[in-house]
Design an enzyme around this catalytic site. Structure first.
Site, PDB file in Angstrom:
ATOM      1  N   CYS A   1       0.869  -1.188   0.000  1.00 19.67           N
ATOM      2  CA  CYS A   1       0.000   0.000   0.000  1.00 19.67           C
ATOM      3  C   CYS A   1       0.901   1.232   0.000  1.00 19.67           C
ATOM      4  O   CYS A   1       2.093   1.132  -0.349  1.00 19.67           O
ATOM      5  CB  CYS A   1      -0.993  -0.019   1.163  1.00 19.67           C
TER       6      CYS A   1
ATOM      7  N   ASN B   1       2.217   1.534   4.377  1.00 24.13           N
ATOM      8  CA  ASN B   1       2.531   0.282   5.083  1.00 24.13           C
ATOM      9  C   ASN B   1       2.225   0.367   6.581  1.00 24.13           C
ATOM     10  O   ASN B   1       2.901  -0.245   7.407  1.00 24.13           O
ATOM     11  CB  ASN B   1       3.994  -0.151   4.854  1.00 24.13           C
TER      12      ASN B   1
ATOM     13  N   CYS C   1      -1.529   0.910   7.419  1.00 24.86           N
ATOM     14  CA  CYS C   1      -2.981   0.650   7.552  1.00 24.86           C
ATOM     15  C   CYS C   1      -3.403  -0.622   6.813  1.00 24.86           C
ATOM     16  O   CYS C   1      -3.743  -1.636   7.420  1.00 24.86           O
ATOM     17  CB  CYS C   1      -3.789   1.843   7.038  1.00 24.86           C
ATOM     18  N   ARG C   2      -3.407  -0.567   5.466  1.00 26.24           N
ATOM     19  CA  ARG C   2      -4.015  -1.658   4.704  1.00 26.24           C
ATOM     20  C   ARG C   2      -3.105  -2.877   4.537  1.00 26.24           C
ATOM     21  O   ARG C   2      -3.519  -4.009   4.816  1.00 26.24           O
ATOM     22  CB  ARG C   2      -4.437  -1.146   3.313  1.00 26.24           C
ATOM     23  N   SER C   3      -1.868  -2.669   4.046  1.00 22.93           N
ATOM     24  CA  SER C   3      -1.046  -3.846   3.739  1.00 22.93           C
ATOM     25  C   SER C   3      -0.622  -4.631   4.989  1.00 22.93           C
ATOM     26  O   SER C   3      -0.534  -5.868   4.911  1.00 22.93           O
ATOM     27  CB  SER C   3       0.154  -3.491   2.850  1.00 22.93           C
TER      28      SER C   3
ATOM     29  N   ASP D   1      -8.042   3.856   0.926  1.00 27.11           N
ATOM     30  CA  ASP D   1      -7.108   4.329   1.944  1.00 27.11           C
ATOM     31  C   ASP D   1      -7.914   4.848   3.145  1.00 27.11           C
ATOM     32  O   ASP D   1      -8.680   5.801   3.000  1.00 27.11           O
ATOM     33  CB  ASP D   1      -6.279   5.456   1.319  1.00 27.11           C
TER      34      ASP D   1
HETATM   35  P1  4NP Z   1      -1.848   2.858   4.053  1.00 30.29           P
HETATM   36  O1  4NP Z   1      -2.504   4.218   4.595  1.00 30.29           O
HETATM   37  O2  4NP Z   1      -1.301   3.167   2.689  1.00 30.29           O
HETATM   38  O3  4NP Z   1      -3.002   1.917   4.010  1.00 30.29           O
HETATM   39  O4  4NP Z   1      -0.785   2.479   5.060  1.00 30.29           O
HETATM   40  C1  4NP Z   1      -1.808   5.423   4.654  1.00 30.29           C
HETATM   41  C2  4NP Z   1      -1.025   5.704   5.745  1.00 30.29           C
HETATM   42  C3  4NP Z   1      -0.349   6.920   5.813  1.00 30.29           C
HETATM   43  C4  4NP Z   1      -0.465   7.826   4.782  1.00 30.29           C
HETATM   44  C5  4NP Z   1      -1.261   7.540   3.680  1.00 30.29           C
HETATM   45  C6  4NP Z   1      -1.916   6.324   3.610  1.00 30.29           C
HETATM   46  N1  4NP Z   1       0.210   9.085   4.860  1.00 30.29           N
HETATM   47  O5  4NP Z   1      -0.005   9.920   3.971  1.00 30.29           O
HETATM   48  O6  4NP Z   1       0.998   9.297   5.776  1.00 30.29           O
END
Ligand code: 4NP
Length: 162
Positions: free
Chosen positions: A11, A14, A16-18, A131
């Protein structure tokens, strides 16, 4: 073990989702007694959260469903990850596009939700695991439901693909 099937969940951050996808898939693989057949990890295309544990909301939703979310965030490493992982499982279309620009072969990149047989593919974005970082709290619960459905399909697919 050299003949393990390498699966990297990807993702943006790294956190939240992955990491949740990694936990859900690893849990399923363990339940089927296949843990020595797979090399499972997750990574982000972005660098902002490298070294951090997963977002507390991902950890909480995992715990609620009996899933350990224990990964520490890292960034995709194009050279090492190309060697180690046969499959790059992107959470959304932008993650998949980023992997392509990093030089990963298109035939190794898949969208997570493409393994959920119930997903309708007639609209833009429906194959994305959204996201949840800035969104409402239930985004994590909805992500979990999507990942739970897709991981079962992914495991079936990997055992039917030479
Ligand atoms: P992820 O979510 O891609 O599912 O881990 C996010 C976590 C942090 C950010 C964006 C998406 N960020 O912009 O910091």
């Amino acid at each position: 073990m050299a003949d393990r099937i390498g699966v990297l969940f990807v993702c943006l951050g790294n956190i939240c989702r992955s990491p949740l996808a990694e936990g859900v898939f690893a849990h399923l693989v363990d339940r089927r007694g296949l843990e020595d057949r797979f090399d499972i990890d997750s990574a982000g295309t972005g660098h902002w959260h490298v070294g951090e544990p997963a977002d507390r909301r991902s950890i909480a939703v995992g715990r609620k469903h009996g899933i350990a979310v224990s990964s520490i965030a890292r960034q995709v490493d194009p050279e090492l990850d190309r060697e180690r992982f046969k499959w790059l499982i992107a959470m959304d279309q932008s993650n998949a596009a980023d992997l392509l620009s990093l030089g990963f072969a298109p035939e190794r990149i898949r969208l997570m939700r493409s393994f959920d047989p119930s997903v309708c593919t007639d609209g833009v974005g429906q194959l994305d695991v959204p996201d949840p970082y800035y969104g409402p709290g239930d985004g994590f619960e909805r992500n979990y439901a999507m990942l739970d459905a897709a991981c079962a399909g992914l495991l079936d697919h990997l055992f039917n693909t030479p």
